[in-house]
Structure formats: structure tokens, C-alpha cells
Design a protein around this motif. Structure first.
Motif, PDB file in Angstrom:
ATOM      1  N   ASP A  10       6.136  -8.736   0.524  1.00 44.87           N
ATOM      2  CA  ASP A  10       5.574  -8.157   1.267  1.00 44.87           C
ATOM      3  C   ASP A  10       6.828  -7.998   2.670  1.00 44.87           C
ATOM      4  OD1 ASP A  10       2.897  -7.871   0.916  1.00 44.87           O
ATOM      5  OD2 ASP A  10       3.047 -10.771   0.640  1.00 44.87           O
ATOM      6  N   GLU A  16       3.434  -2.596   1.724  1.00 45.79           N
ATOM      7  CA  GLU A  16       1.795  -2.520   2.562  1.00 45.79           C
ATOM      8  C   GLU A  16       0.559  -1.798   2.729  1.00 45.79           C
ATOM      9  OE1 GLU A  16      -0.537  -5.578   3.223  1.00 45.79           O
ATOM     10  OE2 GLU A  16       1.180  -5.734   4.829  1.00 45.79           O
ATOM     11  N   HIS A  17       1.514  -0.506   2.390  1.00 46.63           N
ATOM     12  CA  HIS A  17       0.614   1.176   2.270  1.00 46.63           C
ATOM     13  C   HIS A  17       1.199   1.150   1.043  1.00 46.63           C
ATOM     14  CE1 HIS A  17      -1.492   1.532   6.558  1.00 46.63           C
ATOM     15  NE2 HIS A  17      -0.292   0.072   6.831  1.00 46.63           N
ATOM     16  N   ASP A 121      -6.042  -9.126  11.277  1.00 50.69           N
ATOM     17  CA  ASP A 121      -3.807  -8.983  11.413  1.00 50.69           C
ATOM     18  C   ASP A 121      -4.511  -8.038  10.452  1.00 50.69           C
ATOM     19  OD1 ASP A 121      -1.656  -9.390  11.759  1.00 50.69           O
ATOM     20  OD2 ASP A 121      -1.068 -10.487  10.167  1.00 50.69           O
ATOM     21  N   ARG A 124      -5.031  -4.189  12.047  1.00 49.45           N
ATOM     22  CA  ARG A 124      -4.041  -3.761  12.045  1.00 49.45           C
ATOM     23  C   ARG A 124      -3.270  -2.649  11.825  1.00 49.45           C
ATOM     24  NH1 ARG A 124       0.716  -5.879  13.419  1.00 49.45           N
ATOM     25  NH2 ARG A 124       0.400  -7.629  12.759  1.00 49.45           N
ATOM     26  N   LYS A 125      -2.630  -3.937  10.260  1.00 51.91           N
ATOM     27  CA  LYS A 125      -1.637  -3.193   9.225  1.00 51.91           C
ATOM     28  C   LYS A 125      -1.980  -2.043   8.949  1.00 51.91           C
ATOM     29  CE  LYS A 125       0.478  -7.922   8.375  1.00 51.91           C
ATOM     30  NZ  LYS A 125       0.519  -8.999   7.375  1.00 51.91           N
ATOM     31  N   ASN A 141      -4.839  -5.450  -1.636  1.00 53.46           N
ATOM     32  CA  ASN A 141      -3.407  -6.514  -1.635  1.00 53.46           C
ATOM     33  C   ASN A 141      -4.126  -8.199  -1.886  1.00 53.46           C
ATOM     34  OD1 ASN A 141      -2.731  -7.859   1.057  1.00 53.46           O
ATOM     35  ND2 ASN A 141      -4.540  -8.602   1.852  1.00 53.46           N
TER      36      ASN A 141
END
Length: 309
Positions: A10, A16-17, A121, A124-125, A141
Motif C-alpha cells: 500500500d 489505493e484507487h 479512515d 476518507r481515502k 481492498n
């Protein structure tokens, strides 16, 4: 000569996207063609490693922050907390307003406070994405943020990681009570609270790297690592070349041999190219041409992340 490369997931190998950039996939494939071994080294438990990472051609995986080592599909090492230590943890947490998450090989157990924290959290990401995109990112995820702590009694799992969040005094007292029985791999300010991450004594990414290197007969100076977080420091210290990816904290920076571009700016590819571990001419054989260059480190390198498909 580099014989093995260790990579955090990560923020290092994976965004993340957008997932893993094509440039990183290609670069790591070239490393393996050159007989350089590639090993994932993540804090995630084995059950939450993303599918695109699992689909990579690699030689091994260190997961759970160093509690699991797998090499060519075979288990090399596994360690978890004893029942005695878990009782001490639960006793120490009782009566304190703390977020508590306990990780097993294929599941994460959270109390209500931890569930709310991790869910917020992650939200938010991924904020800014459409609702459809957010749903896809949640699936990719592979971590379900749910209040399920009572299921520990039924499942009786082997726990290898404990994550605690709360006020600084409470977290500090808890760490002091447990220090003889655990390894603190992260302790940092998280918003208004403090975050504490604990593993079994003697476990961290660095210890796991050393174990696998010993098994393979590879020295520290023949090892390379890529990481972006404070839990990567032990891994970075265990390798001769330690590359920090993107914008990192000063604590991570002082342990790095060099700092490369962020994951989606082809940082891994560019660093391997700068160090002559892979060569740009190899792409010419596939008919890939670059359209522009970017200045990074010691010279101009091709900016071709979209060409690696």
C-alpha cells in the motif's frame, strides 16, 4: 549485485484507487527475467492481500508484518501470540476507551470503536470517487470493516497482530504493561489519538527479510527494498539498498538510500532504471516508444506508465 527485491504494497507497489501501475508490473517481470527474486513484504494479513498483487508473478510473500513467510507456495515461517499474551492484552484493554483490532490469518476482528475508525479512515481515502467507484474500491481492498469482536470466542483464531487506538496516556500505559511480551512496530499520532501496532516478540518485516535471506543464502548488500511507511523501516534496515517511495516522513527518509517518485509516477520502474537493474532498451524489443521525459534523480527517464498494458 542485487539478487532479491522486497516490496511493501500500500502506497509503494499499489495505489489505493488505481491499483498497480503497468510500469511496476513490467519492471518486476524484467527483474525476474534477470534472475532477481521479487518478494512482497506487507503488513496486511494473508487474507487481505489484494487480488492484483496475488496475480503478480513473484517468488514469495512476507505478510502480517513479518509473521508469515511463504516462498514459492510453501510456508517457511509462521508465528502468533500465545493465549497467555492475548489474555494480558484483553485484560489491559478492559475498562479503557480504546479501539481494538486483532488480526488472524484470514480475518480481522474489531470492536465498535475500531470499526468506526477504520471505516471512516478508508472512506476518507476514497472520497472524491463516484459511489460506483467507491463500491469497487471497497471490494478490491479486501478488508471488511465490521464490528465482529464477539466472533473471536467462536472462532478461537491464532492472532498475530494487535492494533490499538486511543488517548496517549492510555495507549502509553498499555504499551508499558505489554512490552515484555510484544514487539511494537508502530506507535504514532493519528488525529487526536495515538495508534499502537503490536506483533509477537521478535517479529517485524526486517526479521522476516533476514530469515528469508538466510534461507536463500543472500546477503544484506545483495538485497533491495521499497517502502513508504514507518513499519517499513525494519525492512529497509535489513537491506543494502532501501528506497523510500513518494513523500515519506522524516523518520523513514533517514533510513533510505534514495527516494523515488510516488507509485503512480512510476517510481519503482524509474528507480530500477536509474540503478541499471533494468534497462530501457529492453522495451524497444516490444516496440514501446516514449513520448516525453521527466527529470528524476540523475537524468531524464521515459514517462511511459500508460504504455505498459
Amino acid at each position: 549485485m542485487v539478487k532479491i527485491i522486497y516490496l511493501d504494497i500500500d502506497g509503494t507497489l499499489r495505489d489505493e484507487h488505481k491499483g498497480i501501475p503497468g510500469s511496476a508490473k513490467w519492471a518486476l517481470a524484467q527483474c525476474r527475467k534477470r534472475k532477481i527474486q521479487v518478494v512482497i513484504c506487507t503488513g496486511r494479513n494473508p487474507g487481505s492481500v489484494q487480488n492484483d498483487v496475488l496475480q503478480l508473478q513473484t517468488d514469495g510473500m512476507i505478510s502480517g508484518g513479518g509473521c508469515y513467510i511463504q516462498y514459492h507456495g510453501k510456508e517457511v515461517f509462521k508465528k502468533h501470540f500465545s493465549g497467555k499474551v492475548l489474555k494480558k492484552v484483553l485484560s489491559a484493554v478492559a475498562g479503557r476507551e480504546l479501539s481494538l483490532a486483532m488480526e488472524a490469518e484470514n480475518k480481522i476482528y474489531m470492536n465498535h470503536n475500531a470499526c468506526v475508525f477504520y471505516r471512516n479512515d478508508f472512506q476518507r481515502k476514497i472520497c472524491g470517487s463516484s459511489q460506483t467507484e467507491q463500491n469497487i474500491l471497497r471490494i478490491k481492498n479486501r478488508i471488511s470493516y465490521e464490528e465482529n469482536f464477539e466472533e473471536i470466542k467462536r472462532d478461537a483464531p491464532d492472532i498475530h497482530k494487535i492494533c490499538i487506538l486511543g488517548q496517549q496516556d492510555a495507549v502509553g500505559q498499555l504499551e508499558e504493561e505489554l512490552k515484555r511480551h510484544v514487539e511494537t512496530v508502530q506507535k504514532k499520532k493519528q488525529g487526536y489519538d495515538w495508534y499502537l501496532e503490536l506483533l509477537p516478540k521478535g517479529c517485524d518485516k526486517g526479521s522476516a527479510v533476514k530469515k528469508l535471506n538466510r534461507k536463500l543464502g543472500i546477503s544484506r548488500r545483495e538485497s533491495m527494498s521499497f517502502g513508504d511507511g514507518e513499519n517499513d523501516i525494519a525492512m529497509m534496515e535489513a537491506t543494502g539498498i532501501a528506497v523510500a517511495v513518494g513523500s515519506v516522513s522524516p523518520l523513514v527518509e533517514i533510513h533510505a538510500s534514495s527516494i523515488c517518485e510516488p507509485v503512480m509516477e512510476d517510481g519503482i520502474y524509474k528507480e530500477l532504471l536509474r540503478r541499471n537493474i533494468i534497462h530501457f532498451w529492453e522495451k524497444a524489443e516490444r516496440g514501446i516508444e516514449h513520448e516525453e521525459t521527466v527529470v528524476a534523480g540523475r537524468g531524464c527517464l521515459p514517462d511511459i506508465s500508460e504504455k505498459f498494458l
